[in-house]
Scaffold this motif. Sequence first.
Motif, PDB file in Angstrom:
ATOM      1  N   LEU A 144       8.702 -26.254   5.617  1.00 30.30           N
ATOM      2  CA  LEU A 144       8.419 -25.345   6.733  1.00 30.30           C
ATOM      3  C   LEU A 144       9.173 -24.033   6.578  1.00 30.30           C
ATOM      4  CD1 LEU A 144       8.451 -27.812   9.782  1.00 30.30           C
ATOM      5  CD2 LEU A 144       6.464 -26.707   8.750  1.00 30.30           C
ATOM      6  N   LEU A 145      10.416 -24.126   6.147  1.00 28.65           N
ATOM      7  CA  LEU A 145      11.204 -22.894   5.970  1.00 28.65           C
ATOM      8  C   LEU A 145      10.613 -22.025   4.861  1.00 28.65           C
ATOM      9  CD1 LEU A 145      13.683 -21.241   6.746  1.00 28.65           C
ATOM     10  CD2 LEU A 145      15.014 -22.591   5.106  1.00 28.65           C
ATOM     11  N   THR A 146      10.198 -22.650   3.773  1.00 27.87           N
ATOM     12  CA  THR A 146       9.558 -21.889   2.689  1.00 27.87           C
ATOM     13  C   THR A 146       8.272 -21.236   3.183  1.00 27.87           C
ATOM     14  OG1 THR A 146      10.472 -23.452   1.074  1.00 27.87           O
ATOM     15  CG2 THR A 146       8.643 -22.048   0.349  1.00 27.87           C
ATOM     16  N   LEU A 147       7.490 -21.977   3.964  1.00 24.95           N
ATOM     17  CA  LEU A 147       6.249 -21.432   4.512  1.00 24.95           C
ATOM     18  C   LEU A 147       6.532 -20.279   5.477  1.00 24.95           C
ATOM     19  CD1 LEU A 147       3.148 -21.659   4.813  1.00 24.95           C
ATOM     20  CD2 LEU A 147       3.563 -23.361   6.615  1.00 24.95           C
ATOM     21  N   ALA A 148       7.572 -20.448   6.301  1.00 20.01           N
ATOM     22  CA  ALA A 148       7.912 -19.387   7.257  1.00 20.01           C
ATOM     23  C   ALA A 148       8.382 -18.128   6.546  1.00 20.01           C
ATOM     24  CB  ALA A 148       8.989 -19.895   8.219  1.00 20.01           C
ATOM     25  N   ASP A 149       9.188 -18.275   5.487  1.00 20.06           N
ATOM     26  CA  ASP A 149       9.625 -17.100   4.730  1.00 20.06           C
ATOM     27  C   ASP A 149       8.447 -16.378   4.106  1.00 20.06           C
ATOM     28  OD1 ASP A 149      12.278 -17.460   5.332  1.00 20.06           O
ATOM     29  OD2 ASP A 149      12.698 -18.697   3.560  1.00 20.06           O
ATOM     30  N   ALA A 150       7.501 -17.136   3.583  1.00 17.60           N
ATOM     31  CA  ALA A 150       6.326 -16.496   2.982  1.00 17.60           C
ATOM     32  C   ALA A 150       5.460 -15.803   4.033  1.00 17.60           C
ATOM     33  CB  ALA A 150       5.505 -17.535   2.216  1.00 17.60           C
ATOM     34  N   ALA A 151       5.335 -16.430   5.204  1.00 14.44           N
ATOM     35  CA  ALA A 151       4.497 -15.856   6.249  1.00 14.44           C
ATOM     36  C   ALA A 151       5.139 -14.637   6.904  1.00 14.44           C
ATOM     37  CB  ALA A 151       4.195 -16.910   7.314  1.00 14.44           C
ATOM     38  N   ALA A 152       6.472 -14.529   6.819  1.00 19.14           N
ATOM     39  CA  ALA A 152       7.154 -13.399   7.455  1.00 19.14           C
ATOM     40  C   ALA A 152       6.728 -12.065   6.834  1.00 19.14           C
ATOM     41  CB  ALA A 152       8.666 -13.579   7.337  1.00 19.14           C
ATOM     42  N   HIS A 153       6.339 -12.079   5.566  1.00 20.57           N
ATOM     43  CA  HIS A 153       5.921 -10.840   4.908  1.00 20.57           C
ATOM     44  C   HIS A 153       4.599 -10.314   5.460  1.00 20.57           C
ATOM     45  CE1 HIS A 153       9.168 -11.205   2.018  1.00 20.57           C
ATOM     46  NE2 HIS A 153       8.809 -12.466   1.771  1.00 20.57           N
ATOM     47  N   ASN A 154       3.824 -11.106   6.151  1.00 23.45           N
ATOM     48  CA  ASN A 154       2.535 -10.684   6.694  1.00 23.45           C
ATOM     49  C   ASN A 154       2.629 -10.194   8.140  1.00 23.45           C
ATOM     50  OD1 ASN A 154       1.855 -13.134   4.685  1.00 23.45           O
ATOM     51  ND2 ASN A 154       0.226 -11.590   4.606  1.00 23.45           N
ATOM     52  N   LEU A 155       3.821 -10.209   8.706  1.00 22.81           N
ATOM     53  CA  LEU A 155       3.941  -9.827  10.109  1.00 22.81           C
ATOM     54  C   LEU A 155       3.539  -8.361  10.325  1.00 22.81           C
ATOM     55  CD1 LEU A 155       4.742 -10.550  12.999  1.00 22.81           C
ATOM     56  CD2 LEU A 155       7.087  -9.884  12.433  1.00 22.81           C
ATOM     57  N   LEU A 156       4.012  -7.469   9.466  1.00 19.02           N
ATOM     58  CA  LEU A 156       3.686  -6.045   9.629  1.00 19.02           C
ATOM     59  C   LEU A 156       2.190  -5.810   9.477  1.00 19.02           C
ATOM     60  CD1 LEU A 156       6.650  -4.409   7.683  1.00 19.02           C
ATOM     61  CD2 LEU A 156       6.356  -4.650  10.152  1.00 19.02           C
ATOM     62  N   ALA A 157       1.544  -6.490   8.528  1.00 17.17           N
ATOM     63  CA  ALA A 157       0.098  -6.321   8.343  1.00 17.17           C
ATOM     64  C   ALA A 157      -0.668  -6.793   9.564  1.00 17.17           C
ATOM     65  CB  ALA A 157      -0.351  -7.080   7.106  1.00 17.17           C
ATOM     66  N   ILE A 158      -0.222  -7.879  10.171  1.00 11.50           N
ATOM     67  CA  ILE A 158      -0.906  -8.386  11.362  1.00 11.50           C
ATOM     68  C   ILE A 158      -0.704  -7.452  12.535  1.00 11.50           C
ATOM     69  CG2 ILE A 158      -0.945 -10.300  13.008  1.00 11.50           C
ATOM     70  CD1 ILE A 158      -0.212 -12.132  10.690  1.00 11.50           C
ATOM     71  N   LEU A 199       9.050 -25.070  13.355  1.00  9.48           N
ATOM     72  CA  LEU A 199      10.215 -24.251  13.021  1.00  9.48           C
ATOM     73  C   LEU A 199       9.876 -22.788  13.323  1.00  9.48           C
ATOM     74  CD1 LEU A 199      13.037 -23.873  11.670  1.00  9.48           C
ATOM     75  CD2 LEU A 199      11.807 -23.597   9.495  1.00  9.48           C
ATOM     76  N   THR A 200      10.771 -22.086  14.004  1.00  8.46           N
ATOM     77  CA  THR A 200      10.590 -20.669  14.357  1.00  8.46           C
ATOM     78  C   THR A 200      11.706 -19.848  13.720  1.00  8.46           C
ATOM     79  OG1 THR A 200       9.613 -21.306  16.467  1.00  8.46           O
ATOM     80  CG2 THR A 200      10.373 -19.030  16.241  1.00  8.46           C
ATOM     81  N   ILE A 201      11.315 -18.737  13.072  1.00  7.90           N
ATOM     82  CA  ILE A 201      12.323 -17.848  12.486  1.00  7.90           C
ATOM     83  C   ILE A 201      12.046 -16.421  12.964  1.00  7.90           C
ATOM     84  CG2 ILE A 201      12.592 -19.299  10.444  1.00  7.90           C
ATOM     85  CD1 ILE A 201      11.007 -17.170   8.890  1.00  7.90           C
ATOM     86  N   PRO A 202      13.096 -15.621  13.167  1.00  9.45           N
ATOM     87  CA  PRO A 202      12.908 -14.206  13.514  1.00  9.45           C
ATOM     88  C   PRO A 202      12.647 -13.380  12.246  1.00  9.45           C
ATOM     89  CG  PRO A 202      15.229 -14.749  13.537  1.00  9.45           C
ATOM     90  CD  PRO A 202      14.510 -16.031  13.233  1.00  9.45           C
ATOM     91  N   VAL A 203      11.917 -12.283  12.418  1.00  2.99           N
ATOM     92  CA  VAL A 203      11.625 -11.369  11.294  1.00  2.99           C
ATOM     93  C   VAL A 203      12.319 -10.050  11.577  1.00  2.99           C
ATOM     94  CG1 VAL A 203       9.816 -10.205   9.963  1.00  2.99           C
ATOM     95  CG2 VAL A 203       9.399 -12.494  10.921  1.00  2.99           C
TER      96      VAL A 203
END
Length: 465
Positions: free
Chosen positions: A85-99, A171-175
């Motif tokens: 989940l942490l690996t997935l969250a780190d990868a998904a964090a890079h798409n926040l600005l695009a979204i 799992l929730t992580i801040p960006v």
Amino acid sequence: MILSKLFMGLGIGLTKTFKNKSNLTSNLLKPWRSPNILSHPLFRTTSLRLLLSYLLAMIVVMGMSSMGVYHFFAYSLYQQLDHQLLTLADAAAHNLLAIQADRTAVHRKIPRILDHDGDLDIPWQDLRLYGQSVEWFNVKKQLLGKAGKKFPPIPLINSFHSWQQNDIRTLTIPVYSSAKNRQILGYVRVSASTLEVENELKRLLIGLGFGGILGMVLIAGTAWWLTSKALQPIEQSFQKLQQFTADASHELRSPLTAIKTTVEVMQSHRERHPSDLKKIAIIAGATRQMTHLVEDLLLLARSDITAVNLPKTAIPIPIDEILFDLIDSLDPQAQAKKIIIEANVNDEIWIKGDAHQIQRLFGNLLENALQYTPEYGLIKVEIIKSDNFVVISIQDTGIGIANEHLPLIFNRFWRADQARSHRQGGSGLGLAIVQAITHTHGGEISVTSKIGVGSCFRVKLPIFE
């Protein structure tokens, strides 16, 4: 003169004993040459207790070990899931600005990159195949976009720790904008199904269960083997003790008979040695005591071997008549101490056994009750019929027995100090003989007692029908 006759009688008795020694010993030891001494109730009970104790200890150890293994694997699997989940969250964090840019484009009426079902039209769509999902939130915790299949039905919790609800682990992580500024741009919440982990744990439990059953079977066999090995020295010592007791009892009977006969002759001719009458009486009393002790030891030695068999002389006998006869014979002793004996033995009940041994059984119990009951006391004798058994209870108002001594009262040569002070000259074998005769006749004996109140012995015997 007295000593010469005593030694003459002793010599005659020993000569007869040694002539018959080989026959006596060979006949006596035939039962003890059985290789399976574990058939004796004492060793069966001891073996069973050791086996159950060992099995109980191993069950506890195996249970705790299985719990440890299960929790270790559960922790490892959930840690692995959290890492994914942490690996997935780190990868998904890079798409926040695009979204976020896509949302801005919608407000400006610029073509968006979301597909018709509201998900992002990007490779995150493959998350559905793995039971995972990703959600992107802005800094105000408003949902910007999502990808996947299963989503937690609760508002966003901006906690970095993973938590679980039902079969979804989240799992929730801040960006942040950058490592230096540490300005929060939004949040990414990732989720995954725990069904696969739970299935793995179920398979682990099944494996531990089958392994535990197989292990217990092997442990039971090993425990039985170790128990038999551990009891072998004790069994050998017990066998030698039985042989010695029986040999000594048999060999002592003849010289004691010679001494007893000589003393009786001297007592019948008092005119020849009137000054020695007191000494002769002392010798006669000691001889009777030793003869009684030898007979007791011989009875116990035989009962050790035939503890579960009725004697060959067993016949139907009326238990009520035996009790009445005993009470009548002991009535003078009771009157001398002003003790009342109440007897409720009116029912005519027959049992199968050896009349002499049954008389000795209840004679010992009644004599003990008389010995340990003070003056003006009360002794109750009662017969109670229950199904195919009869229960004979003998209750007294004597000195009583302490609770910690109750498990020991049937041991040979054991007497509590308080009881010993009230009765001198006894051998300490009376209750052991009572128990041996009871078991020989297929019965049970129990006792309840209280210091200063009295004791109650209950003998349960099968009824002859």
